[in-house]
Write a protein that holds these residues in place. Structure first.
Motif, mmCIF file in Angstrom:
data_model
loop_
_atom_site.group_PDB
_atom_site.id
_atom_site.type_symbol
_atom_site.label_atom_id
_atom_site.label_comp_id
_atom_site.label_asym_id
_atom_site.label_seq_id
_atom_site.Cartn_x
_atom_site.Cartn_y
_atom_site.Cartn_z
ATOM 1 N N ASP A 1 54.556 -29.836 52.152
ATOM 2 C CA ASP A 1 54.220 -28.432 51.942
ATOM 3 C C ASP A 1 53.523 -27.880 53.179
ATOM 4 O O ASP A 1 52.587 -28.510 53.696
ATOM 5 C CB ASP A 1 53.284 -28.271 50.738
ATOM 6 C CG ASP A 1 53.990 -28.505 49.421
ATOM 7 O OD1 ASP A 1 55.232 -28.457 49.403
ATOM 8 O OD2 ASP A 1 53.299 -28.747 48.416
ATOM 9 N N PHE B 1 58.265 -18.880 56.041
ATOM 10 C CA PHE B 1 58.932 -19.093 54.753
ATOM 11 C C PHE B 1 60.422 -19.357 54.970
ATOM 12 O O PHE B 1 61.016 -20.224 54.316
ATOM 13 C CB PHE B 1 58.745 -17.880 53.840
ATOM 14 C CG PHE B 1 57.492 -17.929 53.009
ATOM 15 C CD1 PHE B 1 57.520 -18.343 51.681
ATOM 16 C CD2 PHE B 1 56.278 -17.566 53.550
ATOM 17 C CE1 PHE B 1 56.359 -18.388 50.917
ATOM 18 C CE2 PHE B 1 55.112 -17.600 52.796
ATOM 19 C CZ PHE B 1 55.146 -18.015 51.467
ATOM 20 N N TYR C 1 59.247 -22.954 51.838
ATOM 21 C CA TYR C 1 58.062 -22.794 50.985
ATOM 22 C C TYR C 1 56.825 -22.879 51.865
ATOM 23 O O TYR C 1 56.787 -23.629 52.844
ATOM 24 C CB TYR C 1 57.997 -23.887 49.914
ATOM 25 C CG TYR C 1 56.670 -23.900 49.169
ATOM 26 C CD1 TYR C 1 56.438 -23.030 48.114
ATOM 27 C CD2 TYR C 1 55.641 -24.760 49.564
ATOM 28 C CE1 TYR C 1 55.216 -23.018 47.449
ATOM 29 C CE2 TYR C 1 54.420 -24.753 48.907
ATOM 30 C CZ TYR C 1 54.214 -23.884 47.853
ATOM 31 O OH TYR C 1 53.008 -23.869 47.215
#
Length: 378
Positions: free
Chosen positions: A47, A87, A92
């Motif tokens: 992430d 993004f 993400y």
């Protein structure tokens, strides 16, 4: 016959300069292409955590801490440019509008270095500690992040100290002195000179007005004290004013090695230096510096930028700002986390000089960051 020979000789020299400059620009392009190829091989199974102080968002949520001048935060439009690009690249990203929100998340969730990667745009705080909290915290928690460590970032926040360090190591910088209230004796070497009065710790031209540039005489010494009081600081950096072209140079560190990319000229509209009003209104544009200066001067600027990056142990990337007077480049400032918004010298470099996409800026920075951590772990 002699005139023809001289003309031919001059044309030969001009041609050599052209090919030399072309080869240097090709080298810059080659290293960026290598970075982009490296990025393609990164396994994006983590992430991306973005820390970005943003106007009307950061201070709204954290009224109990001392914030920097909000003009240094991203506007909504600027952050949208960056966030939408990241993004798009990563699919993400989780956004934190303040350093404390990010720290709380890490303390609560305990993410590992394999689960996340921090893209660090943080710029809140005061004095030398501004921008240093996140690198220090990430190092403490063993998390990977973009940009230099807390020591280097703090060092870059003190213009007086890094100027002295670099000057002592052979980097040409403006003649400088650290000034405190009513200490007029220290100004004697600057009498009958044009000087610039700077805040030691600020960036983005914060506090820098047109009247920060003065021609110093014995009669207007008190003007320095008045400026110090207006800027609400105990110390000022007094520097000789360097006239001439101003440029910005992006230096990247890829696989542990430093590379200076092509310098970009800052074209300031209506003023002869970048004051806070000009900066905030974006009343400046960009131009390819190699169209204005000889290949020898361009190469000198790039060598000085790389040398400064090595001395200061820059990690991943930084921007080095120069003024060129009589073909001599003077290093005037350094940005450890430079703006990469669409109105920036970095974006102009990638889009208008190297003819790449805006998103390639962020791919390059991530490639640099990954490659440098790989070296540390090998």
């Amino acid at each position: 016959m002699m005139k023809k020979a001289e003309k031919f000789y001059k044309q030969s020299l001009d041609l050599k300069k052209f090919y030399k400059l072309h080869n240097k620009e090709t080298m810059s392009m080659d290293i960026i292409q290598e970075c982009l190829a490296y990025f393609k091989n990164i396994d994006i199974n983590f992430d991306l955590l973005i820390i970005a102080d943003t106007q009307n968002k950061t201070t709204k949520n954290n009224n109990y801490i001392v914030h920097t001048d909000e003009s240094e935060f991203f506007s909504r439009k600027e952050f949208a440019e960056i966030a939408s690009t990241l993004f798009y690249i990563f699919g993400y990203a989780k956004v934190f509008y303040s350093e404390l929100d990010f720290i709380k998340f890490v303390m609560d969730e305990h993410p590992s270095s394999t689960e996340c990667y921090i893209y660090n745009f943080s710029r809140d705080g005061i004095a030398e500690g501004k921008k240093s909290l996140i690198p220090a915290f990430c190092d403490l928690c063993g998390l990977k992040y973009t940009g230099s460590n807390a020591f280097t970032i703090s060092l870059l926040r003190n213009k007086w100290i890094f100027t002295q360090v670099l000057s002592n190591m052979g980097i040409l910088t403006p003649k400088s002195v650290l000034y405190t209230f009513n200490n007029h004796n220290i100004l004697e070497p600057f009498l009958d000179m044009t000087i610039l009065l700077k805040n030691i710790h600020e960036s983005a031209s914060i506090g820098l007005l047109t009247d920060n540039k003065i021609y110093l005489t014995k009669e207007n010494l008190k003007t320095v004290d008045m400026t110090l009081q207006r800027m609400n600081t105990k110390q000022l950096l007094i520097q000789e004013y360097i006239s001439g072209l101003e440029c910005e140079v992006l230096v990247i560190q890829f696989k542990g090695k430093y590379y200076a990319l092509e310098p970009v000229e800052i074209v300031i509209n209506g003023n002869d230096f970048l004051d806070s009003l000009t900066s905030n209104l974006y009343n400046y544009s960009f131009r390819k510096l190699s169209d204005r200066l000889s290949p020898i001067v361009i190469e000198q600027i790039k060598k000085q930028a790389v040398k400064a990056a090595q001395i200061l142990s820059i990690k991943d990337y930084a921007r080095f700002d120069f003024r060129i007077e009589k073909d001599q480049p003077y290093l005037i400032d350094i940005a450890g986390t430079p703006y990469t918004i669409k109105h920036s010298s970095v974006a102009f470099l990638f889009e208008n000089i190297m003819h790449l996409d805006y998103k390639d800026i962020y791919k390059t920075i991530m490639a640099c960051s990954f490659s440098n951590y790989d070296i540390l772990q090998s």
